[in-house]
Design a protein around this motif. Structure first.
Motif, PDB file in Angstrom:
ATOM      1  N   LYS A 115       0.805  -1.224   0.000  1.00 49.76           N
ATOM      2  CA  LYS A 115       0.000   0.000   0.000  1.00 49.76           C
ATOM      3  C   LYS A 115       0.837   1.271   0.000  1.00 49.76           C
ATOM      4  N   VAL A 116       2.029   1.195  -0.532  1.00 54.14           N
ATOM      5  CA  VAL A 116       2.809   2.404  -0.764  1.00 54.14           C
ATOM      6  C   VAL A 116       2.846   2.587  -2.282  1.00 54.14           C
ATOM      7  N   GLY A 117       2.142   3.609  -2.763  1.00 54.40           N
ATOM      8  CA  GLY A 117       2.111   3.853  -4.200  1.00 54.40           C
ATOM      9  C   GLY A 117       3.466   4.338  -4.686  1.00 54.40           C
ATOM     10  N   VAL A 118       3.713   4.169  -5.961  1.00 53.39           N
ATOM     11  CA  VAL A 118       5.004   4.546  -6.525  1.00 53.39           C
ATOM     12  C   VAL A 118       4.802   5.451  -7.726  1.00 53.39           C
ATOM     13  N   LYS A 119       5.499   6.558  -7.709  1.00 52.49           N
ATOM     14  CA  LYS A 119       5.633   7.331  -8.939  1.00 52.49           C
ATOM     15  C   LYS A 119       7.125   7.379  -9.219  1.00 52.49           C
ATOM     16  N   PHE A 120       7.540   6.867 -10.342  1.00 59.38           N
ATOM     17  CA  PHE A 120       8.975   6.912 -10.574  1.00 59.38           C
ATOM     18  C   PHE A 120       9.344   7.775 -11.767  1.00 59.38           C
ATOM     19  N   SER A 121      10.504   8.402 -11.642  1.00 59.53           N
ATOM     20  CA  SER A 121      11.027   9.262 -12.700  1.00 59.53           C
ATOM     21  C   SER A 121      12.047   8.487 -13.496  1.00 59.53           C
ATOM     22  N   THR A 122      11.958   8.595 -14.792  1.00 59.82           N
ATOM     23  CA  THR A 122      12.868   7.833 -15.637  1.00 59.82           C
ATOM     24  C   THR A 122      13.187   8.618 -16.893  1.00 59.82           C
ATOM     25  N   ASN A 123      14.350   8.310 -17.475  1.00 64.35           N
ATOM     26  CA  ASN A 123      14.642   8.895 -18.777  1.00 64.35           C
ATOM     27  C   ASN A 123      14.061   8.013 -19.882  1.00 64.35           C
ATOM     28  N   GLY A 124      13.430   6.906 -19.470  1.00 62.22           N
ATOM     29  CA  GLY A 124      12.705   6.077 -20.437  1.00 62.22           C
ATOM     30  C   GLY A 124      13.485   4.886 -20.956  1.00 62.22           C
ATOM     31  N   VAL A 125      14.733   4.752 -20.505  1.00 63.58           N
ATOM     32  CA  VAL A 125      15.613   3.760 -21.110  1.00 63.58           C
ATOM     33  C   VAL A 125      15.090   2.326 -21.008  1.00 63.58           C
ATOM     34  N   LYS A 126      14.342   2.026 -19.937  1.00 66.19           N
ATOM     35  CA  LYS A 126      13.857   0.653 -19.751  1.00 66.19           C
ATOM     36  C   LYS A 126      12.359   0.495 -20.046  1.00 66.19           C
ATOM     37  N   ILE A 127      11.738   1.545 -20.558  1.00 70.88           N
ATOM     38  CA  ILE A 127      10.293   1.465 -20.788  1.00 70.88           C
ATOM     39  C   ILE A 127      10.018   0.828 -22.150  1.00 70.88           C
ATOM     40  N   THR A 128      10.152  -0.464 -22.185  1.00 72.19           N
ATOM     41  CA  THR A 128       9.874  -1.227 -23.403  1.00 72.19           C
ATOM     42  C   THR A 128       8.357  -1.399 -23.543  1.00 72.19           C
ATOM     43  N   PRO A 129       7.887  -1.881 -24.696  1.00 68.67           N
ATOM     44  CA  PRO A 129       6.448  -2.138 -24.825  1.00 68.67           C
ATOM     45  C   PRO A 129       5.931  -3.086 -23.742  1.00 68.67           C
ATOM     46  N   GLU A 130       6.723  -4.101 -23.382  1.00 63.70           N
ATOM     47  CA  GLU A 130       6.290  -5.074 -22.368  1.00 63.70           C
ATOM     48  C   GLU A 130       6.182  -4.412 -21.001  1.00 63.70           C
ATOM     49  N   VAL A 131       7.179  -3.586 -20.651  1.00 65.12           N
ATOM     50  CA  VAL A 131       7.147  -2.890 -19.360  1.00 65.12           C
ATOM     51  C   VAL A 131       5.949  -1.938 -19.316  1.00 65.12           C
ATOM     52  N   ALA A 132       5.743  -1.208 -20.402  1.00 63.74           N
ATOM     53  CA  ALA A 132       4.629  -0.254 -20.457  1.00 63.74           C
ATOM     54  C   ALA A 132       3.296  -0.982 -20.255  1.00 63.74           C
ATOM     55  N   GLN A 133       3.187  -2.157 -20.847  1.00 68.89           N
ATOM     56  CA  GLN A 133       1.974  -2.959 -20.710  1.00 68.89           C
ATOM     57  C   GLN A 133       1.718  -3.322 -19.254  1.00 68.89           C
ATOM     58  N   LYS A 134       2.788  -3.736 -18.590  1.00 68.32           N
ATOM     59  CA  LYS A 134       2.681  -4.132 -17.193  1.00 68.32           C
ATOM     60  C   LYS A 134       2.298  -2.918 -16.324  1.00 68.32           C
ATOM     61  N   LEU A 135       2.922  -1.786 -16.603  1.00 70.36           N
ATOM     62  CA  LEU A 135       2.651  -0.578 -15.822  1.00 70.36           C
ATOM     63  C   LEU A 135       1.209  -0.124 -15.984  1.00 70.36           C
ATOM     64  N   ALA A 136       0.698  -0.274 -17.204  1.00 70.34           N
ATOM     65  CA  ALA A 136      -0.667   0.178 -17.485  1.00 70.34           C
ATOM     66  C   ALA A 136      -1.685  -0.613 -16.671  1.00 70.34           C
ATOM     67  N   GLY A 137      -1.282  -1.792 -16.210  1.00 75.98           N
ATOM     68  CA  GLY A 137      -2.200  -2.633 -15.452  1.00 75.98           C
ATOM     69  C   GLY A 137      -2.259  -2.329 -13.973  1.00 75.98           C
ATOM     70  N   SER A 138      -1.455  -1.383 -13.492  1.00 78.62           N
ATOM     71  CA  SER A 138      -1.434  -1.117 -12.054  1.00 78.62           C
ATOM     72  C   SER A 138      -1.980   0.269 -11.714  1.00 78.62           C
ATOM     73  N   ASP A 139      -2.883   0.312 -10.744  1.00 71.99           N
ATOM     74  CA  ASP A 139      -3.405   1.592 -10.263  1.00 71.99           C
ATOM     75  C   ASP A 139      -2.405   2.277  -9.342  1.00 71.99           C
ATOM     76  N   TYR A 140      -1.460   1.525  -8.855  1.00 70.99           N
ATOM     77  CA  TYR A 140      -0.595   2.043  -7.802  1.00 70.99           C
ATOM     78  C   TYR A 140       0.756   2.527  -8.302  1.00 70.99           C
ATOM     79  N   VAL A 141       0.921   2.533  -9.632  1.00 71.17           N
ATOM     80  CA  VAL A 141       2.197   2.999 -10.184  1.00 71.17           C
ATOM     81  C   VAL A 141       1.943   4.126 -11.177  1.00 71.17           C
ATOM     82  N   ASP A 142       2.698   5.190 -11.017  1.00 71.24           N
ATOM     83  CA  ASP A 142       2.641   6.291 -11.962  1.00 71.24           C
ATOM     84  C   ASP A 142       4.060   6.518 -12.493  1.00 71.24           C
TER      85      ASP A 142
END
Lengths: 433, 96
Positions: free
Chosen positions: A107-134
Motif C-alpha cells: 500500500k505504498v504507491g510509486v511514482k517513478f522518474s525515468t529517462n525512459g531507457v527501460k520502458i519497453t512495450p512489455e514494461v509499459a503494458q505491465k505498468l498500465a495494469g497497475s493503479d498504484y504505479v505512476d
C-alpha cells in the motif's frame, strides 16, 4: 519544547471547520511526509548537465534489496501514501521492479522518474495494469536539439520512444517532466502539445543550482523576462499542468499559483538518497541539510519526527531582509536550496526574486566568491580525450566551473559514456536499444 | 451522484470511503489519498475525520454525524464537506 507541543490542537468536540489556512498548519510539519522522494541509485546511463544529485556511478554503499524493503515496511507503517522514486536512473537497479511490486503490495504507491531507457512495450503494458504505479518521463526540450543539449545525444529519442510505448499500452495520464531552462521556455506550447498527443500530463519544475546544476545554473536559468513569460503561461494553463509547487517565488508577479505555495523541506517533503541519508529536500544534498540516515536506530520515522534539523525547519522561520516585502506572504523568500547553492543567505531573497533583489545579492556574492559546493559527486568520469577521428574537440557550450573541464555537448558528445574502469558502474558498456 | 445536491450529500443515505482511498490522521485533521485518481484531499478537523471513519458502520450520514457529536446547527457544514468529498470520489454511496 518538543515539536508536538508546538502544534495547534484541534479543539473538541464538534468545532466548526477550523479557521486559518491549512498551509499555515503545514509549516509545523506532519506526522509523516505527504510526499517523499527516494533516490534508489546514483547510477545513470545519462550525464545530464543539470543533474540535481550529480549522478552517474553507483555508490557501493547503496541500500540493499532487503534494506529497501525494510524502508518500505516503515513507510507503510507511517502511512506514506506514495513515494517519488528517482535517481540516477532507478530502473537500472536489477531489483527495481521487485521493489516497485513490494511497495505497491504494501500500500505504498510509486511514482517513478525515468529517462525512459527501460520502458519497453512489455514494461509499459505491465505498468498500465497497475493503479498504484505512476510514471514520470523526463524531457527537457520539445525538440531533440534543445533536449539533448542538456540531457545528452539520443536522450530525446529514448524519451519519445518510451512515451510512444506508454501510449500504445493505454497508460494515460503519465507525466512528462520538464525542468524549465532559458533554452526551453520558448517551447512551453510545444511541450503541452506533446503531452496532449501522448495522453500525458505536463509537469514543469524549476531549475535548481543543486548537484551539477550549480555548474550550469548561470547559463541555463531563465532570464527575468522569461520568468514572467513562464508565470503568465502557468496562470493561463495552471490547472492542467503540474509544477511540484516549484514556482511559488513567482507569485510576486500577481496572484499565487495553484499549489501549496510553501517550502515543504522537512515539513511535508524530504529526500532519502541511495545510501539511506535523509535530506530536507531533493534539491539540498549537502551536509547542511542532512537530517540523519535510515540505517540508524529508529530508522526513517525517528529522523522524520525527531531529527534536530527537521525540528528546526518546523519552527517559524525568519524572513530576514524579505519580511518587509509586500509579497513575503506568498513568496516566503523563495527556495532554500536555490539560495544556499548560489551562496545567498537563507533569510534573504531568492536568486530569482522577481523584484530583482536576488540579482543584486548575487552581484555582491560574486565579489566574495564563497559559494558552497554540493556534497557527493557521483558523476561519470567524463574527462574526454582527443577525438578518435583526429578532429579537435569542440569547446563545450557549457563548461563546468567546478572541475574546469569543458563538457562537450550536443553534436560533439559521444553517444554513450565511455566505458569506465570503475567496476561499480553497472552500466559500463551498456547500450540502450 | 443522484443523491448529491448543492447542500451536499443526502443525510439519510448511507456512504462509505472509496475502497481505493487511504486515510491518515494528522494533528490538524487528516490527509486522504485516492490511489485511483491520485488525488490528495485534506480533512481540516478531527470531527470530520470521525464522521468519515464511521460512515461505513452507520446506517446514514445523519447517524454518523450524531455519533461524532455534531450539533444540529453544525450539520450543514459537514453535509457540505462530505459533498465535496463525494464529488472527488473520496466517499461513495452504498446501498444499505
Amino acid at each position: 519544547m518538543t515539536l508536538l507541543d508546538a502544534r495547534p490542537e484541534a479543539p473538541k468536540p464538534a468545532p466548526p471547520p477550523q479557521p486559518g489556512r491549512l498551509v499555515d498548519l503545514f509549516e509545523y510539519g506532519l506526522d509523516s511526509p505527504i510526499c517523499l522522494t527516494w533516490e534508489l541509485t546514483y547510477a545513470c546511463n545519462l550525464s545530464c548537465v543539470h543533474c540535481l544529485s550529480s549522478s552517474g556511478r553507483r555508490d557501493p554503499r547503496e541500500l540493499s534489496t532487503e534494506e529497501c524493503k525494510a524502508v518500505i515496511d516503515e513507510l507503510e507503517r507511517m502511512q506514506v501514501f506514495y513515494v517519488n522514486i528517482g535517481g540516477g536512473e532507478p530502473t537500472v537497479r536489477s531489483d527495481f521492479w521487485e521493489l516497485v511490486d513490494y511497495a505497491t503490495a504494501h500500500k505504498v504507491g510509486v511514482k517513478f522518474s525515468t529517462n525512459g531507457v527501460k520502458i519497453t512495450p512489455e514494461v509499459a503494458q505491465k505498468l498500465a495494469g497497475s493503479d498504484y504505479v505512476d510514471v514520470q518521463i523526463s524531457l527537457d526540450g520539445a525538440t531533440a536539439e534543445v533536449n539533448d543539449y542538456v540531457r545528452g545525444p539520443g536522450s530525446y529519442a529514448t524519451a519519445m520512444r518510451a512515451m510512444q510505448n506508454m501510449k500504445d499500452a493505454g497508460f494515460t495520464g503519465f507525466k512528462i517532466s520538464v525542468v524549465c531552462t532559458r533554452q526551453n521556455i520558448p517551447q512551453l506550447d510545444e511541450f503541452k502539445a506533446i503531452a496532449d498527443e501522448y495522453g500525458a500530463q505536463l509537469r514543469l519544475t524549476r531549475l535548481r543550482p543543486s548537484g551539477r546544476g550549480a555548474d550550469v545554473w548561470d547559463e541555463l536559468h531563465p532570464l527575468p523576462e522569461q520568468q514572467r513569460e513562464l508565470y503568465d503561461w502557468l496562470v493561463a494553463h495552471g490547472e492542467g499542468v503540474l509544477t511540484g509547487d516549484s514556482f511559488f517565488h513567482l507569485s510576486a508577479y500577481g496572484s499565487a499559483l495553484p499549489g501549496l505555495n510553501l517550502c515543504g523541506a522537512g515539513r511535508v517533503v524530504c529526500l532519502i538518497d541511495p545510501i539511506g541519508d535523509v535530506y530536507a529536500c531533493p534539491f539540498a544534498i549537502h551536509d547542511e541539510f542532512l537530517a540523519g540516515n535510515v540505517r540508524s536506530e529508529g530508522g526513517f520515522q525517528e529522523v522524520w519526527r525527531n531529527s534536530e534539523l527537521f525540528t528546526r525547519l518546523r519552527t517559524p522561520q525568519s524572513g530576514g531582509a524579505c519580511t518587509s516585502c509586500s509579497f513575503f506572504d506568498t513568496c516566503k523568500g523563495g527556495c532554500m536550496a536555490a539560495k544556499f547553492f548560489t551562496g545567498l543567505p537563507l533569510d534573504g531573497p531568492d536568486p530569482e526574486c522577481v523584484r530583482g533583489f536576488g540579482e543584486e545579492a548575487l552581484e555582491k556574492r560574486k565579489m566574495d566568491g564563497s559559494i558552497p559546493k554540493p556534497d557527493g559527486d557521483h558523476s561519470h568520469s567524463t574527462v574526454r580525450g582527443p577525438r578518435r577521428d583526429g578532429r579537435p574537440i569542440a569547446t563545450g557550450l557549457i563548461t563546468t566551473k567546478k572541475r574546469g573541464i569543458p563538457i562537450t555537448l550536443s553534436l560533439t558528445r559521444p553517444d554513450r559514456p565511455p566505458v569506465s574502469a570503475c567496476e561499480e558502474n553497472p552500466l559500463a558498456g551498456f547500450t540502450p536499444n | 451522484m443522484s443523491r448529491l445536491n448543492p447542500d451536499g450529500v443526502d443525510l439519510d443515505t448511507a456512504w462509505d470511503l472509496h475502497p481505493q482511498v487511504s486515510v491518515r490522521p494528522e494533528p490538524f485533521g487528516a490527509l486522504l489519498y485516492h490511489f485511483g485518481t491520485r488525488k490528495l484531499s485534506f480533512l481540516k478537523d478531527r470531527t470530520l475525520l470521525a464522521v468519515v471513519q464511521s460512515l461505513a458502520s452507520a446506517p446514514s450520514v445523519r447517524v454518523a454525524c450524531e455519533t461524532a457529536g455534531i450539533a444540529a446547527a453544525d450539520l450543514p457544514r459537514y453535509q457540505q464537506a462530505l459533498g465535496t468529498l463525494a464529488q472527488s470520489s473520496m466517499v461513495v454511496e452504498r446501498s444499505s
